[in-house]
Design a protein around this motif. Sequence first.
Motif, PDB file in Angstrom:
ATOM      1  N   ILE A  32       0.833  -1.206   0.000  1.00  0.00           N
ATOM      2  CA  ILE A  32       0.000   0.000   0.000  1.00  0.00           C
ATOM      3  C   ILE A  32       0.864   1.251   0.000  1.00  0.00           C
ATOM      4  CG2 ILE A  32      -1.738   1.292   1.312  1.00  0.00           C
ATOM      5  CD1 ILE A  32      -2.771  -1.539   2.217  1.00  0.00           C
ATOM      6  N   VAL A  33       1.943   1.245   0.771  1.00  0.00           N
ATOM      7  CA  VAL A  33       2.879   2.378   0.777  1.00  0.00           C
ATOM      8  C   VAL A  33       3.424   2.594  -0.632  1.00  0.00           C
ATOM      9  CG1 VAL A  33       5.154   3.150   1.582  1.00  0.00           C
ATOM     10  CG2 VAL A  33       3.510   2.203   3.216  1.00  0.00           C
ATOM     11  N   ARG A  34       3.844   1.518  -1.281  1.00  0.00           N
ATOM     12  CA  ARG A  34       4.395   1.634  -2.644  1.00  0.00           C
ATOM     13  C   ARG A  34       3.355   2.143  -3.637  1.00  0.00           C
ATOM     14  NH1 ARG A  34       7.140  -4.081  -2.145  1.00  0.00           N
ATOM     15  NH2 ARG A  34       9.074  -3.491  -1.130  1.00  0.00           N
ATOM     16  N   ALA A  35       2.136   1.640  -3.526  1.00  0.00           N
ATOM     17  CA  ALA A  35       1.088   1.995  -4.493  1.00  0.00           C
ATOM     18  C   ALA A  35       0.577   3.424  -4.311  1.00  0.00           C
ATOM     19  CB  ALA A  35      -0.080   1.011  -4.380  1.00  0.00           C
ATOM     20  N   THR A  36       0.585   3.911  -3.080  1.00  0.00           N
ATOM     21  CA  THR A  36      -0.011   5.222  -2.806  1.00  0.00           C
ATOM     22  C   THR A  36       1.011   6.335  -2.622  1.00  0.00           C
ATOM     23  OG1 THR A  36      -0.015   4.826  -0.417  1.00  0.00           O
ATOM     24  CG2 THR A  36      -2.009   4.177  -1.660  1.00  0.00           C
ATOM     25  N   GLY A  37       2.204   5.970  -2.186  1.00  0.00           N
ATOM     26  CA  GLY A  37       3.196   6.988  -1.854  1.00  0.00           C
ATOM     27  C   GLY A  37       2.999   7.578  -0.473  1.00  0.00           C
ATOM     28  N   TYR A  38       2.031   7.061   0.278  1.00  0.00           N
ATOM     29  CA  TYR A  38       1.808   7.529   1.643  1.00  0.00           C
ATOM     30  C   TYR A  38       2.904   6.965   2.541  1.00  0.00           C
ATOM     31  CZ  TYR A  38      -2.968   8.349  -0.103  1.00  0.00           C
ATOM     32  OH  TYR A  38      -4.072   8.745  -0.822  1.00  0.00           O
ATOM     33  N   SER A  39       3.174   7.650   3.634  1.00  0.00           N
ATOM     34  CA  SER A  39       4.197   7.169   4.567  1.00  0.00           C
ATOM     35  C   SER A  39       3.703   5.912   5.288  1.00  0.00           C
ATOM     36  CB  SER A  39       4.524   8.250   5.601  1.00  0.00           C
ATOM     37  OG  SER A  39       3.443   8.422   6.489  1.00  0.00           O
ATOM     38  N   ALA A  40       4.640   5.092   5.723  1.00  0.00           N
ATOM     39  CA  ALA A  40       4.293   3.856   6.439  1.00  0.00           C
ATOM     40  C   ALA A  40       3.470   4.133   7.702  1.00  0.00           C
ATOM     41  CB  ALA A  40       5.553   3.059   6.764  1.00  0.00           C
ATOM     42  N   PRO A  41       3.843   5.139   8.523  1.00  0.00           N
ATOM     43  CA  PRO A  41       3.016   5.412   9.707  1.00  0.00           C
ATOM     44  C   PRO A  41       1.581   5.810   9.339  1.00  0.00           C
ATOM     45  CG  PRO A  41       5.159   6.460   9.946  1.00  0.00           C
ATOM     46  CD  PRO A  41       5.070   5.958   8.538  1.00  0.00           C
ATOM     47  N   ASN A  42       1.428   6.594   8.269  1.00  0.00           N
ATOM     48  CA  ASN A  42       0.077   6.985   7.863  1.00  0.00           C
ATOM     49  C   ASN A  42      -0.711   5.784   7.355  1.00  0.00           C
ATOM     50  OD1 ASN A  42       0.331   9.659   8.572  1.00  0.00           O
ATOM     51  ND2 ASN A  42       0.830  10.365   6.520  1.00  0.00           N
ATOM     52  N   VAL A  43      -0.069   4.937   6.562  1.00  0.00           N
ATOM     53  CA  VAL A  43      -0.757   3.740   6.071  1.00  0.00           C
ATOM     54  C   VAL A  43      -1.185   2.871   7.239  1.00  0.00           C
ATOM     55  CG1 VAL A  43      -0.438   1.563   4.802  1.00  0.00           C
ATOM     56  CG2 VAL A  43       0.242   3.738   3.757  1.00  0.00           C
ATOM     57  N   SER A  44      -0.330   2.713   8.216  1.00  0.00           N
ATOM     58  CA  SER A  44      -0.695   1.925   9.410  1.00  0.00           C
ATOM     59  C   SER A  44      -1.919   2.518  10.094  1.00  0.00           C
ATOM     60  CB  SER A  44       0.469   1.870  10.395  1.00  0.00           C
ATOM     61  OG  SER A  44       1.524   1.127   9.854  1.00  0.00           O
ATOM     62  N   ARG A  45      -1.951   3.835  10.212  1.00  0.00           N
ATOM     63  CA  ARG A  45      -3.087   4.511  10.844  1.00  0.00           C
ATOM     64  C   ARG A  45      -4.360   4.342  10.007  1.00  0.00           C
ATOM     65  NH1 ARG A  45      -0.962   9.251  11.225  1.00  0.00           N
ATOM     66  NH2 ARG A  45      -2.187  10.323   9.646  1.00  0.00           N
ATOM     67  N   TYR A  46      -4.245   4.481   8.691  1.00  0.00           N
ATOM     68  CA  TYR A  46      -5.417   4.322   7.814  1.00  0.00           C
ATOM     69  C   TYR A  46      -5.955   2.895   7.894  1.00  0.00           C
ATOM     70  CZ  TYR A  46      -3.477   8.621   5.750  1.00  0.00           C
ATOM     71  OH  TYR A  46      -2.967   9.875   5.543  1.00  0.00           O
ATOM     72  N   LEU A  47      -5.051   1.918   7.877  1.00  0.00           N
ATOM     73  CA  LEU A  47      -5.478   0.525   7.953  1.00  0.00           C
ATOM     74  C   LEU A  47      -6.127   0.217   9.300  1.00  0.00           C
ATOM     75  CD1 LEU A  47      -2.491  -1.247   6.173  1.00  0.00           C
ATOM     76  CD2 LEU A  47      -4.819  -0.901   5.282  1.00  0.00           C
ATOM     77  N   LYS A  48      -5.558   0.755  10.351  1.00  0.00           N
ATOM     78  CA  LYS A  48      -6.148   0.546  11.675  1.00  0.00           C
ATOM     79  C   LYS A  48      -7.563   1.115  11.707  1.00  0.00           C
ATOM     80  CE  LYS A  48      -5.446   1.278  16.572  1.00  0.00           C
ATOM     81  NZ  LYS A  48      -4.648   1.829  17.640  1.00  0.00           N
ATOM     82  N   THR A  49      -7.756   2.296  11.139  1.00  0.00           N
ATOM     83  CA  THR A  49      -9.089   2.899  11.087  1.00  0.00           C
ATOM     84  C   THR A  49     -10.049   2.025  10.292  1.00  0.00           C
ATOM     85  OG1 THR A  49      -8.178   5.128  11.280  1.00  0.00           O
ATOM     86  CG2 THR A  49     -10.395   4.938  10.333  1.00  0.00           C
ATOM     87  N   LEU A  50      -9.610   1.546   9.129  1.00  0.00           N
ATOM     88  CA  LEU A  50     -10.464   0.688   8.298  1.00  0.00           C
ATOM     89  C   LEU A  50     -10.807  -0.623   9.008  1.00  0.00           C
ATOM     90  CD1 LEU A  50      -8.821   1.322   4.821  1.00  0.00           C
ATOM     91  CD2 LEU A  50     -11.159   1.940   5.491  1.00  0.00           C
TER      92      LEU A  50
END
Length: 99
Positions: free
Chosen positions: A31-49
């Motif tokens: 997801i980080v590679r596909a979106t360019g979002y930072s790893a901490p943000n991706v972790s937060r987004y996934l936790k929310t989902l």
Amino acid sequence: MSSTHKSATCILNVLDLLLRHTIHGLTATDIVRATGYSAPNVSRYLKTLEETGWAERIPETNRIRASLRVAQRAVNVMVEFDRAYERLNEIKNRITVKP
């Protein structure tokens, strides 16, 4: 764009990405590679989902995918469309029936 709006947009982008990989899911790194979002943000987004029931972990692989909740909502939309179609046909038949 407000930070709340930006976060919501990012979460929806991640969900959209997960929906394209429903069977095998994705890793956070994918997801980080596909979106360019930072790893901490991706972790937060996934936790929310995950916490809100829109994403789930695949037990065998620990990859993340959209949850069955998404499919359930899609079925609800189709049912609503079917009801609307039936209602429109009913109205059409009442209007076009000649005495």
